[in-house]
Design an enzyme around this catalytic site. Sequence first.
Site, PDB file in Angstrom:
ATOM      1  N   ASP A 293       0.100   7.865   1.343  1.00 38.36           N
ATOM      2  CA  ASP A 293      -1.144   7.697   0.603  1.00 38.36           C
ATOM      3  C   ASP A 293      -2.023   8.914   0.925  1.00 38.36           C
ATOM      4  OD1 ASP A 293      -3.219   6.819  -0.969  1.00 38.36           O
ATOM      5  OD2 ASP A 293      -3.101   4.744  -0.289  1.00 38.36           O
TER       6      ASP A 293
HETATM    7  C1  BGC Z   1      -5.159   5.188  -3.008  1.00 39.80           C
HETATM    8  C2  BGC Z   1      -3.867   5.239  -3.777  1.00 39.80           C
HETATM    9  C3  BGC Z   1      -3.918   6.329  -4.815  1.00 39.80           C
HETATM   10  C4  BGC Z   1      -4.236   7.645  -4.139  1.00 39.80           C
HETATM   11  C5  BGC Z   1      -4.293   8.808  -5.106  1.00 39.80           C
HETATM   12  C6  BGC Z   1      -5.585   6.548  -2.505  1.00 39.80           C
HETATM   13  O1  BGC Z   1      -6.882   6.526  -2.002  1.00 39.80           O
HETATM   14  O2  BGC Z   1      -5.037   4.298  -1.933  1.00 39.80           O
HETATM   15  O3  BGC Z   1      -3.612   3.999  -4.358  1.00 39.80           O
HETATM   16  O4  BGC Z   1      -2.710   6.388  -5.520  1.00 39.80           O
HETATM   17  O5  BGC Z   1      -5.505   7.523  -3.523  1.00 39.80           O
HETATM   18  O6  BGC Z   1      -5.377   8.737  -5.928  1.00 39.80           O
END
Ligand code: BGC
Length: 754
Positions: A293
């Site tokens: 993530d």
């Molecule tokens: C989120 C993800 C997301 C990623 C990219 C993160 O903060 O937890 O779900 O895909 O950001 O935007």
Amino acid sequence: MTSRRRPGSLLRNLTFVIACLSPFVQAQSHETSAPSEAAVQQRANTLLHHMTTDEKIGQLTQLFYQYFPDTVSFEERIRKGQVGSFLFITDPVAINHLQHVAVEESRMHIPLLIGFDVIHGFRTTFPVPLALASSWDPSLIEHVQTVAAHEASAAGVRWAFTPMVDIARDPRWGRIVEGAGEDPYLDAAVTRAQVRGLQGPYLGSPEHVLACVKHFAAYGAADGGRDYDSSYVSEDLLRNVYFPPFHAAIDAGVGSVMSAYMDLNDVPASGNTFLLQQVLRKEWGFSGFVVSDAFAVQDLTTHGFASDPQEATYRAFSAGVNMDMGSKTYLANLGNLIEDKKLSTAQLDNMVRPVLEAKIRLGLFEHPYVDVAQTEAVLKAPESRALARLAAQRTAVLLRNESHTLPLSKSLSSLALIGPLANVQKPLQGPWSFAGEPKDVVTILQGLRNKLPASTRIEYAQGTDLKREYQNDDNTGSDAEIEKAVQTAMHADATVLVLGELDDMSGEAASRSSLDLAGRQQRLLEAVAATGKPLVLVLVNGRPLNISWAAAHVSTILDVWYPGIEGGNAVADLLFGDANPGGKLTFSWPRSEDQIPIYYAHNLTHVPETSKDFVSRYWDGPSSPLYPFGYGLNYTSFAISNLKLSHRQVGAGERVEASVDVENTGSKAGDEVVQLYIHQRSGSASRPVRQLKGFRRITLAPGGKTTLSFALGKDELSYWSPSTQAWVEEPAEFDVWVGEDSTASLHDTFTVHP
Ligand code: BGC
């Protein structure tokens, strides 16, 4: 960082040239079918053979295009082979430009993989995932994600960070809106549909994208529903509840997985070998790649798990995170770890290979560019808006319709429309709609105007303002505004009151300690209800809210979630009977946050459920939810009867067929979601009182009748036993219930014998 590997021999270079010429052959196959496994592997190996260590590390590096400025230009990094992927770039011209630099100006000519949060649509914003799940309609969900994939790929985005499949049993957690609710069986079905829709029949299908199942795993179990907080989940619950949707995604061929942020049982998910090696790769045989993530690799230091970025790199990499999203921690540290022989080149190759394979399968080497001339036409296709309207109709859940106020008559002469969400655009999109344009959203006010004849007087009053930062204050409006709303209601034949949450009140970093209607909405609700005029409460939300007062005092409640771009039109269709709500809840709706966690698939206690002497659970209030899992009403009525089981006794591994008759006994056409639940009465572990093991959404005309059957076999009757530490199908007596929700009473039993 300096190059640590020199270009190879002449022979190697020749092989490389041949590999680069193969695009013609690949281009042919890309249009029609998946290239063979062997061809993909061979091509990836050939590339690896010619790459320097730095170029390999580049393929494991994903950079944010927006929000986080870089000291080095993107072009420079691409030319040096320091980046394999970008996220948060959606402009096709800018994407083509970066691809050009990658394909033409970098030594290895490897195209970029462009990723984005295509969560519930790209330009066309569909209802939020929690709403889509409430349709209990996998074919609709597949169709929605097919369109989302088509739009994204037309803009050059070939990787969607979807589906989010985290089970959520605490609605204070803001991200409940991004998933399918509390139940693993339903979530798994929704997940399979999403993967099929996004990726198409095979990874690399034209006009589709690479899907990414997230966030592995148990993010939804965050303590107290507080976003990013630690999860403590037993292996039993992980395997029986939190893992199944992920496993379903892997079985459906999902090409990538995102590791979660939080600690799972004290080990951060992005450095968690049990999750990423043992379960994902060894047990489930996942052969795609894992992306962290955002910033999660770097954040292993803030977690207090790694002492510095180099250790964070080592931990994440050895646990099995292939790609570092956003933090450049791999870029800065992997080279040193390899030079110091703490990690080997063979390990590096194994981590890079699936990334290259994904790019090959997606056909990016043959088709790195997007045809910009076509993009807008795809993004503005009227059929996509029509699908968004249908989806918003099919996801709405009718919670109450006591005096049959709904559907409203189109011949009423005046209608009051009240509430802070009645005449807004962006909030109807819900969270995670970055590529959608708020100006394209049909407000509820506009939807009603589109629906009703010009002669119908529609009076709108906001009643109160709504702001996330003011949610517990009285600062969002005045008594005079509420009084104006009351007067508006008084002078109309009927009132539609639209309350709920703004889009920024749910989603990531949007957990709440209270489920109350934010701001002055409860006050507005009570004042408008006190007029005694026919009232329909429409909820716009991404989680259950505390509506216990409304459930007792307002006869009609329709939940439309965050309904998306066509929200206003769909709401008008539903209110005036041009569409009949058929959605069902995917979570148990609590009476208040005091009941959390609450879910239908709980275990029995040692005391009989009916005992009056020793009361299981609370004595000072109901332990049942306000509305049960699977619940939702309709403008017609259905009778479900005649439950028949094909066998009373079966051996392990054999199947029982359960069939029921379903009849539309009302006067309108409508949909019913017929649900089947089981309970295993004894075994090596206690089993939940009920578990969903089958469902079907059907449409019947008035008087229409059909027979449905559900198969119960090994998949439905097995579970992971904490006693034996294995998947078991045990000899036991099983209850079966079939009905309209998780309180279904039509019942029978059968026995599995050894
Ligand atoms: C989120 C993800 C997301 C990623 C990219 C993160 O903060 O937890 O779900 O895909 O950001 O935007």
